[in-house]
Scaffold this motif. Structure first.
Motif, PDB file in Angstrom:
ATOM      1  N   ASN A   1      12.574  -5.184   8.457  1.00 29.66           N
ATOM      2  CA  ASN A   1      11.761  -4.112   9.032  1.00 29.66           C
ATOM      3  C   ASN A   1      12.582  -3.020   9.717  1.00 29.66           C
ATOM      4  N   THR A   2      13.912  -3.168   9.800  1.00 31.71           N
ATOM      5  CA  THR A   2      14.723  -2.105  10.396  1.00 31.71           C
ATOM      6  C   THR A   2      14.837  -0.894   9.470  1.00 31.71           C
ATOM      7  N   THR A   3      14.826  -1.131   8.150  1.00 32.45           N
ATOM      8  CA  THR A   3      14.911  -0.011   7.194  1.00 32.45           C
ATOM      9  C   THR A   3      13.812  -0.052   6.138  1.00 32.45           C
ATOM     10  N   ASN A   4      13.133  -1.208   5.993  1.00 33.57           N
ATOM     11  CA  ASN A   4      12.113  -1.390   4.948  1.00 33.57           C
ATOM     12  C   ASN A   4      12.663  -1.031   3.561  1.00 33.57           C
TER      13      ASN A   4
ATOM     14  N   GLY B   1      10.342 -10.910  11.821  1.00 38.46           N
ATOM     15  CA  GLY B   1      11.659 -11.419  11.431  1.00 38.46           C
ATOM     16  C   GLY B   1      11.738 -11.738   9.954  1.00 38.46           C
ATOM     17  N   SER B   2      11.122 -10.919   9.121  1.00 37.92           N
ATOM     18  CA  SER B   2      11.056 -11.214   7.689  1.00 37.92           C
ATOM     19  C   SER B   2      12.406 -11.016   7.002  1.00 37.92           C
ATOM     20  N   ARG B   3      12.728 -11.974   6.153  1.00 38.27           N
ATOM     21  CA  ARG B   3      13.821 -11.848   5.193  1.00 38.27           C
ATOM     22  C   ARG B   3      13.266 -12.244   3.830  1.00 38.27           C
ATOM     23  N   PHE B   4      14.000 -11.861   2.765  1.00 36.38           N
ATOM     24  CA  PHE B   4      13.483 -12.063   1.413  1.00 36.38           C
ATOM     25  C   PHE B   4      14.473 -12.836   0.543  1.00 36.38           C
ATOM     26  N   SER B   5      13.904 -13.452  -0.474  1.00 37.89           N
ATOM     27  CA  SER B   5      14.677 -14.161  -1.489  1.00 37.89           C
ATOM     28  C   SER B   5      14.010 -13.916  -2.837  1.00 37.89           C
ATOM     29  N   LEU B   6      14.828 -13.674  -3.861  1.00 39.81           N
ATOM     30  CA  LEU B   6      14.321 -13.348  -5.198  1.00 39.81           C
ATOM     31  C   LEU B   6      14.562 -14.536  -6.126  1.00 39.81           C
TER      32      LEU B   6
ATOM     33  N   GLY C   1       9.855   0.313   1.016  1.00 44.68           N
ATOM     34  CA  GLY C   1       8.652   0.649   1.766  1.00 44.68           C
ATOM     35  C   GLY C   1       7.620  -0.450   1.850  1.00 44.68           C
ATOM     36  N   VAL C   2       7.976  -1.674   1.490  1.00 46.77           N
ATOM     37  CA  VAL C   2       7.023  -2.789   1.557  1.00 46.77           C
ATOM     38  C   VAL C   2       6.870  -3.223   3.017  1.00 46.77           C
ATOM     39  N   LYS C   3       5.637  -3.393   3.443  1.00 47.45           N
ATOM     40  CA  LYS C   3       5.353  -3.771   4.826  1.00 47.45           C
ATOM     41  C   LYS C   3       5.598  -5.269   5.010  1.00 47.45           C
TER      42      LYS C   3
ATOM     43  N   SER D   1       0.822  -1.215   0.000  1.00 42.95           N
ATOM     44  CA  SER D   1       0.000   0.000   0.000  1.00 42.95           C
ATOM     45  C   SER D   1       0.854   1.262   0.000  1.00 42.95           C
ATOM     46  N   ASN D   2       2.024   1.219   0.667  1.00 41.96           N
ATOM     47  CA  ASN D   2       2.920   2.374   0.701  1.00 41.96           C
ATOM     48  C   ASN D   2       4.324   2.028   0.201  1.00 41.96           C
ATOM     49  N   GLY D   3       4.431   0.931  -0.525  1.00 39.72           N
ATOM     50  CA  GLY D   3       5.735   0.501  -1.001  1.00 39.72           C
ATOM     51  C   GLY D   3       5.643  -0.083  -2.393  1.00 39.72           C
ATOM     52  N   SER D   4       6.799  -0.464  -2.935  1.00 40.64           N
ATOM     53  CA  SER D   4       6.829  -0.985  -4.299  1.00 40.64           C
ATOM     54  C   SER D   4       8.068  -1.833  -4.518  1.00 40.64           C
ATOM     55  N   LEU D   5       7.978  -2.665  -5.534  1.00 37.08           N
ATOM     56  CA  LEU D   5       9.122  -3.381  -6.071  1.00 37.08           C
ATOM     57  C   LEU D   5       9.473  -2.710  -7.396  1.00 37.08           C
ATOM     58  N   CYS D   6      10.721  -2.253  -7.540  1.00 39.02           N
ATOM     59  CA  CYS D   6      11.126  -1.528  -8.738  1.00 39.02           C
ATOM     60  C   CYS D   6      12.293  -2.236  -9.416  1.00 39.02           C
TER      61      CYS D   6
END
Length: 414
Positions: free
Chosen positions: A350-353, A231-236, A224-226, A186-191
């Motif tokens: 979530n420390t920097t989003n 403890g979220s981490r991501f993988s592409l 800015g993705v919520k 809602s307030n973030g994006s993937l670019c």
């Protein structure tokens, strides 16, 4: 007289070292002077009678050489993809059957003509964004229980912004931003920022990958993705589709120079090469194993990233561009891998989003960083100083010996 001779000798040695460093630096770091003529176009050949669905766009970057052409196609129909086509003709063209292309059900609706001029092609597709709750702080998706994985973001379902608003034909760039329409975005994006290059160089911001006239670049930014857990981490997830030789292995190369990417002494290359070959002479996707947690990072904002081993896949990725250019089956082999971010002990998302990562996609062997001017200077001083001391010592001994009068063989008796 001795001091003047020593000073001149010292000045000559220093001048020689500086000229050697300067010449070596120019030869090693800026030897690639090959240039291409690059032009950028959005939705080439689309007539006024057809209107693409919202968020669907096709960017065509044409990089013309002396007797060949590189066609880069960056598309947001389905999962976003970058297709590279190399031809042996400087007059090859792109042909799009827009009705069939937008229908996403016709292979061959996008072609590079003449087709017999195509020497190599490969596509890199961004298919999924994985999120997992790293409750044990392992920063390793293979060690996380399946229940910790949240529903993946399928990039083929994202709503993308209009590429026409971000296309820059002067700098040969295009920025694609979007989201899934849910609360997290809602307030973030993937670019994804696409860049094509006319000649060798590097961008100012980290990781400052070295590029040349045979390469393009995609910078991925999660901003800015919520997160859906504390403890979220991501993988592409990335998939590659090739012609005769897909990108089937990842080589990790080491260096002793980290001037342009501080604290990073490795580079990873997902390469396309003939079977049983150790060379990477067809095509590649290259990245430094690092991501950044802020848009304008300092050293503390860097976080390592890791890749899985490439796996063969049975089907083409869900990209309208890939489905239009390639044919399903053995003639279009597909492989996939995941890029995971962070290591144990690093802050959670979530420390920097914010999270950014960059990959270079190109033809032939990937450009490699040689020793920088700083490292060459250190090497020259480190190796040259002992020789200089020995040389100056020898000169001083010779001059001192000539200046000292030789005593007579017999002293007179008074």
């Amino acid at each position: 007289m001795a001091s003047v001779t020593t000073a001149y000798t010292f000045m000559h040695c220093v001048l020689f070292l500086l000229l050697t460093v300067r010449f070596s630096s120019c030869f090693m770091n800026w030897g690639d002077g090959y240039r291409r003529k690059v032009s950028l176009e959005l939705n080439p050949g689309l007539g006024p009678s057809l209107t693409p669905p919202p968020g669907v766009g096709l960017v065509h970057a044409r990089a013309e050489g002396v007797n060949d052409t590189l066609h880069y196609l960056f598309c947001s129909q389905g999962a976003p993809a970058l297709l590279l086509v190399h031809t042996n003709s400087s007059s090859s063209t792109l042909e799009v059957d827009w009705r069939a292309f937008l229908a996403r059900n016709t292979s061959g609706s996008l072609r590079v003509e003449p087709q017999n001029s195509i020497l190599y092609s490969n596509a890199v597709v961004f298919t999924r964004l994985w999120e997992y709750d790293d409750v044990n702080d392992t920063a390793d998706p293979s060690k996380v229980p399946p229940s910790s994985f949240l529903a993946p973001y399928e990039l083929q379902t994202f709503t993308w912004a209009d590429l026409n608003a971000t296309l820059d034909p002067v700098s040969h760039t295009a920025l694609l931003c979007g989201g899934d329409g849910g609360d997290s975005f809602s307030n973030g994006s993937l670019c994804l920022k696409f860049s094509a290059f006319e000649a060798a160089g590097r961008e100012q911001g980290w990781p400052s990958l070295l590029h040349n006239a045979n390469s393009s670049q995609i910078s991925v930014r999660l901003d800015g993705v919520k997160p859906r857990s504390n403890g979220s981490r991501f993988s592409l997830e990335l998939q590659s589709v090739g012609g005769a030789y897909p990108m089937s292995r990842v080589d990790v190369l080491r260096s002793i120079d980290d001037e342009y990417t501080p604290s990073i002494f490795k580079v990873s290359q997902w390469v396309s090469s003939p079977p049983n070959s150790s060379s990477s002479g067809l095509g590649y996707a290259q990245w430094k194993p690092v991501a950044y947690r802020k848009a304008k990072p300092v050293f503390e904002d860097a976080t390592p990233c890791h890749h899985s081993l490439p796996d063969p896949l049975a089907r083409l990725p869900p990209s309208g561009l890939v489905l239009a250019f390639y044919t399903e089956g053995s003639h279009s082999p597909t492989t996939g891998l995941n890029i995971s971010f962070s290591i144990t002990g690093d802050p959670y998302y979530n420390t920097t989003n914010y999270l950014s990562w960059t990959v270079l996609v190109g033809l032939g062997s990937a450009p490699m960083d040689s020793f920088s001017t700083l490292v060459l200077t250190i090497m020259a001083v480190g190796l040259g100083s002992p020789l200089l001391i020995i040389l100056l010592g020898g000169v001083w001994v010779c001059v001192r010996g000539k200046a000292t009068p030789t005593p007579a063989a017999y002293e007179p008796i008074n």
